[in-house]
Design a protein around this motif. Structure first.
Motif: not given
Length: 153
Positions: A25-44
């Protein structure tokens, strides 16, 4: 001991490449946003679908490239490890059982990565030189210098 060291190194390497190309991803994730590996399956899955759509749009694919795109995008659907035991079940396993489980999943991951690579090669061969340049730039992982999850601008 040498074999165990090689297995541990292989495990670390497999884990380091486990993030799909489309997770870049080219954008900086928001501080409260979970990283890709820590997202629940639906979010991922939603996150990957969004990134795939963004990449699709940036590539400006021609109609004769759509079939290869669909095969590529399907191959990159997240592997959610639905058969992976719960943390509680793993805690009840002996160390050799846990190592066997990890090795089994590494082998499955290797097969999945091989399938993804074939889909990537087929799709990439369909791209124009300009599209390849865009694809290469858009799928380049951009990690922080401190090793934290996230991406640089």
């Amino acid at each position: 001991m040498n074999v165990l060291n090689k297995l541990l190194i292989a495990g670390l390497l497999a884990g380091s490449i486990a993030t799909p190309v489309l997770a870049a991803d080219t954008a900086q994730p928001a501080p409260q946003e979970k990283s890709y590996h820590h997202m629940d399956p639906a979010q991922r899955e939603a996150w990957i679908a969004k990134r795939q759509q963004e990449l699709h749009d940036k590539l400006k694919l021609r109609s004769n490239q759509e079939t290869a795109w669909q095969r590529f995008a399907t191959a990159w659907k997240p592997n959610l490890h639905e058969d992976f035991p719960s943390r509680d079940a793993i805690a009840k396993m002996s160390a050799p059982e846990r190592m066997d489980l990890e090795l089994k999943h590494m082998k499955q991951h290797e097969i999945m990565m091989g399938q993804r690579l074939e889909a990537l090669k087929t799709f990439y061969a369909q791209l124009t030189p300009d599209q390849k340049k865009t694809f290469d730039a858009e799928t380049m992982p951009r990690h922080h210098h401190d090793g934290a999850e996230g991406h640089e601008k």
